[in-house]
Design a protein around this motif. Structure first.
Motif, PDB file in Angstrom:
ATOM      1  N   GLY A  72       0.803  -1.210   0.000  1.00 42.28           N
ATOM      2  CA  GLY A  72       0.000   0.000   0.000  1.00 42.28           C
ATOM      3  C   GLY A  72       0.839   1.263   0.000  1.00 42.28           C
ATOM      4  O   GLY A  72       0.583   2.194  -0.771  1.00 42.28           O
ATOM      5  N   VAL A  73       1.869   1.308   0.853  1.00 43.69           N
ATOM      6  CA  VAL A  73       2.733   2.488   0.921  1.00 43.69           C
ATOM      7  C   VAL A  73       3.508   2.661  -0.388  1.00 43.69           C
ATOM      8  O   VAL A  73       3.628   3.777  -0.914  1.00 43.69           O
ATOM      9  N   TYR A  74       4.004   1.542  -0.925  1.00 42.49           N
ATOM     10  CA  TYR A  74       4.736   1.638  -2.190  1.00 42.49           C
ATOM     11  C   TYR A  74       3.811   2.114  -3.310  1.00 42.49           C
ATOM     12  O   TYR A  74       4.220   2.917  -4.166  1.00 42.49           O
ATOM     13  N   GLY A  75       2.559   1.650  -3.291  1.00 45.40           N
ATOM     14  CA  GLY A  75       1.597   2.110  -4.289  1.00 45.40           C
ATOM     15  C   GLY A  75       1.333   3.602  -4.175  1.00 45.40           C
ATOM     16  O   GLY A  75       1.252   4.309  -5.194  1.00 45.40           O
ATOM     17  N   LEU A  76       1.205   4.112  -2.953  1.00 41.25           N
ATOM     18  CA  LEU A  76       0.986   5.548  -2.767  1.00 41.25           C
ATOM     19  C   LEU A  76       2.185   6.361  -3.264  1.00 41.25           C
ATOM     20  O   LEU A  76       2.014   7.422  -3.872  1.00 41.25           O
ATOM     21  N   ILE A  77       3.400   5.848  -3.004  1.00 39.67           N
ATOM     22  CA  ILE A  77       4.602   6.556  -3.470  1.00 39.67           C
ATOM     23  C   ILE A  77       4.646   6.594  -4.996  1.00 39.67           C
ATOM     24  O   ILE A  77       4.927   7.637  -5.607  1.00 39.67           O
ATOM     25  N   VAL A  78       4.351   5.457  -5.622  1.00 42.48           N
ATOM     26  CA  VAL A  78       4.351   5.391  -7.087  1.00 42.48           C
ATOM     27  C   VAL A  78       3.300   6.332  -7.664  1.00 42.48           C
ATOM     28  O   VAL A  78       3.544   7.039  -8.655  1.00 42.48           O
ATOM     29  N   GLU A  79       2.131   6.374  -7.035  1.00 40.36           N
ATOM     30  CA  GLU A  79       1.074   7.252  -7.548  1.00 40.36           C
ATOM     31  C   GLU A  79       1.474   8.717  -7.456  1.00 40.36           C
ATOM     32  O   GLU A  79       1.290   9.472  -8.416  1.00 40.36           O
ATOM     33  N   ARG A  80       2.041   9.122  -6.317  1.00 45.19           N
ATOM     34  CA  ARG A  80       2.405  10.522  -6.134  1.00 45.19           C
ATOM     35  C   ARG A  80       3.551  10.941  -7.048  1.00 45.19           C
ATOM     36  O   ARG A  80       3.545  12.042  -7.616  1.00 45.19           O
ATOM     37  N   LEU A  81       4.552  10.072  -7.194  1.00 36.81           N
ATOM     38  CA  LEU A  81       5.752  10.469  -7.918  1.00 36.81           C
ATOM     39  C   LEU A  81       5.636  10.256  -9.421  1.00 36.81           C
ATOM     40  O   LEU A  81       6.260  10.993 -10.197  1.00 36.81           O
ATOM     41  N   LEU A  86       0.765  11.375 -15.122  1.00 35.47           N
ATOM     42  CA  LEU A  86       0.365  10.729 -16.362  1.00 35.47           C
ATOM     43  C   LEU A  86      -1.127  10.845 -16.657  1.00 35.47           C
ATOM     44  O   LEU A  86      -1.590  10.317 -17.668  1.00 35.47           O
ATOM     45  N   TYR A  87      -1.888  11.515 -15.779  1.00 34.29           N
ATOM     46  CA  TYR A  87      -3.338  11.547 -15.962  1.00 34.29           C
ATOM     47  C   TYR A  87      -3.756  12.220 -17.269  1.00 34.29           C
ATOM     48  O   TYR A  87      -4.737  11.815 -17.889  1.00 34.29           O
ATOM     49  N   GLN A  88      -3.021  13.224 -17.679  1.00 37.32           N
ATOM     50  CA  GLN A  88      -3.375  13.939 -18.904  1.00 37.32           C
ATOM     51  C   GLN A  88      -2.565  13.474 -20.106  1.00 37.32           C
ATOM     52  O   GLN A  88      -2.644  14.077 -21.171  1.00 37.32           O
ATOM     53  N   ARG A  89      -1.797  12.425 -19.949  1.00 39.69           N
ATOM     54  CA  ARG A  89      -0.990  11.895 -21.044  1.00 39.69           C
ATOM     55  C   ARG A  89      -1.721  10.738 -21.706  1.00 39.69           C
ATOM     56  O   ARG A  89      -2.650  10.148 -21.157  1.00 39.69           O
ATOM     57  N   ASP A  90      -1.308  10.404 -22.929  1.00 42.86           N
ATOM     58  CA  ASP A  90      -1.984   9.312 -23.628  1.00 42.86           C
ATOM     59  C   ASP A  90      -1.508   7.966 -23.091  1.00 42.86           C
ATOM     60  O   ASP A  90      -0.575   7.872 -22.296  1.00 42.86           O
ATOM     61  N   HIS A  91      -2.172   6.906 -23.557  1.00 38.69           N
ATOM     62  CA  HIS A  91      -1.919   5.573 -23.009  1.00 38.69           C
ATOM     63  C   HIS A  91      -0.524   5.056 -23.336  1.00 38.69           C
ATOM     64  O   HIS A  91       0.035   4.275 -22.573  1.00 38.69           O
ATOM     65  N   LEU A  92       0.053   5.480 -24.434  1.00 38.79           N
ATOM     66  CA  LEU A  92       1.398   5.033 -24.761  1.00 38.79           C
ATOM     67  C   LEU A  92       2.395   5.534 -23.722  1.00 38.79           C
ATOM     68  O   LEU A  92       3.273   4.778 -23.276  1.00 38.79           O
ATOM     69  N   ASP A  93       2.280   6.795 -23.316  1.00 38.15           N
ATOM     70  CA  ASP A  93       3.155   7.327 -22.277  1.00 38.15           C
ATOM     71  C   ASP A  93       2.958   6.570 -20.964  1.00 38.15           C
ATOM     72  O   ASP A  93       3.921   6.284 -20.235  1.00 38.15           O
ATOM     73  N   ILE A 186     -10.408  15.523  -6.507  1.00 44.44           N
ATOM     74  CA  ILE A 186     -10.323  14.346  -7.357  1.00 44.44           C
ATOM     75  C   ILE A 186      -8.947  13.692  -7.256  1.00 44.44           C
ATOM     76  O   ILE A 186      -8.823  12.460  -7.363  1.00 44.44           O
ATOM     77  N   ARG A 187      -7.898  14.486  -7.005  1.00 41.61           N
ATOM     78  CA  ARG A 187      -6.570  13.894  -6.859  1.00 41.61           C
ATOM     79  C   ARG A 187      -6.498  13.016  -5.610  1.00 41.61           C
ATOM     80  O   ARG A 187      -5.848  11.971  -5.610  1.00 41.61           O
ATOM     81  N   ARG A 188      -7.157  13.462  -4.538  1.00 43.62           N
ATOM     82  CA  ARG A 188      -7.181  12.651  -3.326  1.00 43.62           C
ATOM     83  C   ARG A 188      -7.977  11.365  -3.567  1.00 43.62           C
ATOM     84  O   ARG A 188      -7.605  10.297  -3.058  1.00 43.62           O
ATOM     85  N   LEU A 189      -9.055  11.466  -4.339  1.00 43.76           N
ATOM     86  CA  LEU A 189      -9.834  10.278  -4.678  1.00 43.76           C
ATOM     87  C   LEU A 189      -9.000   9.313  -5.503  1.00 43.76           C
ATOM     88  O   LEU A 189      -9.021   8.095  -5.268  1.00 43.76           O
ATOM     89  N   PHE A 190      -8.265   9.835  -6.477  1.00 44.52           N
ATOM     90  CA  PHE A 190      -7.385   8.984  -7.279  1.00 44.52           C
ATOM     91  C   PHE A 190      -6.341   8.287  -6.401  1.00 44.52           C
ATOM     92  O   PHE A 190      -6.053   7.104  -6.581  1.00 44.52           O
ATOM     93  N   LEU A 191      -5.775   9.043  -5.453  1.00 43.15           N
ATOM     94  CA  LEU A 191      -4.775   8.476  -4.558  1.00 43.15           C
ATOM     95  C   LEU A 191      -5.378   7.349  -3.721  1.00 43.15           C
ATOM     96  O   LEU A 191      -4.747   6.295  -3.521  1.00 43.15           O
ATOM     97  N   LEU A 192      -6.599   7.549  -3.242  1.00 43.46           N
ATOM     98  CA  LEU A 192      -7.282   6.535  -2.446  1.00 43.46           C
ATOM     99  C   LEU A 192      -7.520   5.268  -3.258  1.00 43.46           C
ATOM    100  O   LEU A 192      -7.257   4.151  -2.791  1.00 43.46           O
TER     101      LEU A 192
END
Length: 304
Positions: A72-81, A86-93, A186-192
């Motif tokens: 869980g902690v590693y997932g939160l770190i990956v999401e934040r960093l 990548l939310y506004q980038r295309d799927h290839l990125d 919405i960013r907090r929701l995405f993080l959750l």
């Protein structure tokens, strides 16, 4: 009859594993529109952390806690960093970035835990077998895995369908821009959501560790099957992930038992073995093709 019941139970255990992995991934893709190839890496982190914690403490529950917390902690770190960029980038990125996370995680796990794969015994509380029907014994660990999958499914149903957080998750899956415009962070929701998906992967890792080989890259192979589950069930739907997991798990398990028997009755022995192996490997992809022909959006896609 014994063969059918045993393989059906094996299929349910495999379905529980697939559901733990696919439930979070389908929410991440359905809500955040992120193709996260690194999802299986959290599963690997959970398995390695659980095995190491059990080796140090001798307690399976300490291993379970270590697995879910570390994943869980590693997932939160990956999401934040990384993922948040990548939310506004295309799927290839997104594919390229999360592929890099896979390589980084494999190297990080090797650095932290060493090159020798750890081994985790079945905990004493789940050791042995029980008689499910007269004359058929089945391992307690696999039954516990099935029970854990059922409990998690009920918990996710309650979270998604009966809580305010679940309401926001469903709304975010429907239209994240409107949810953001209404004042929800919405960013907090995405993080959750991302953290929940990683936590479920960690739990899958600790439940799988006594049954499967723990090794570097163990998350990549199961990730392909997890995407099949999401496609069959419908993107963004936890109910779809549950139904897809059951279909894929039972198809794989029963196919491995019965396809060789059927082929040996139809084909000569020289050809039956190779044809059976090919059909067993392709069975879940055949299932996916049939579902997509009949329902292109999956069996239970998220309602929009």
């Amino acid at each position: 009859m014994f063969l059918f019941i045993e393989q059906a139970l094996n299929g349910l255990q495999y379905s529980a594993l697939l559901f733990l992995l696919s439930a979070g991934l389908t929410l991440i893709f359905g809500i955040m529109n992120v193709v996260n190839l690194a999802h299986g890496s959290f599963y690997m982190v959970g398995a390695f952390s659980a095995a190491s914690a059990v080796a140090l403490t001798g307690s399976f529950f300490a291993g379970a806690l270590a697995a879910v917390v570390s994943a869980g902690v590693y997932g939160l770190i990956v999401e934040r960093l990384i993922i948040s960029k990548l939310y506004q980038r295309d799927h290839l990125d997104q594919v390229l970035a999360t592929l890099g996370v896979i390589f980084f995680t494999n190297a990080l796990v090797t650095l932290v835990f060493g090159r020798s794969p750890p081994y985790m015994d079945i905990p004493p509380i789940f050791a042995g077998s029980v008689e499910v029907i007269p004359g058929l014994n089945y391992p307690v660990m696999r039954l516990a895995f099935i029970g854990a999958g059922i409990i998690v499914a009920l918990g996710l149903w309650y979270l998604i369908a009966r809580t305010r957080v679940g309401m926001l998750v469903r709304a975010g899956a429907d239209d994240s821009d409107i949810v953001d415009a209404l004042g929800v962070n919405i960013r907090r929701l995405f993080l959750l959501v991302f953290g929940l998906g990683a936590l479920l992967c960690g739990f899958a890792g600790v439940m799988s560790a006594p049954l499967l080989a723990i090794e570097i890259g163990m998350g990549e192979g199961i990730l392909i099957t997890t995407f099949v589950v999401i496609i069959v069930g419908g993107v963004g739907s936890v109910r779809g992930a549950l139904v897809g997991s059951l279909l894929v798990g039972l198809t794989d398990s029963l196919g491995r038992a019965y396809i060789p028997i059927w082929m040996s009755q139809i084909l000569p022995p020289t050809a039956a073995g190779s044809v059976s192996a090919s059909l067993v490997s392709a069975s879940i992809y055949i299932l996916m093709a049939i579902v997509l022909l009949l329902k292109p959006r999956g069996l239970l896609p998220a309602q929009r």
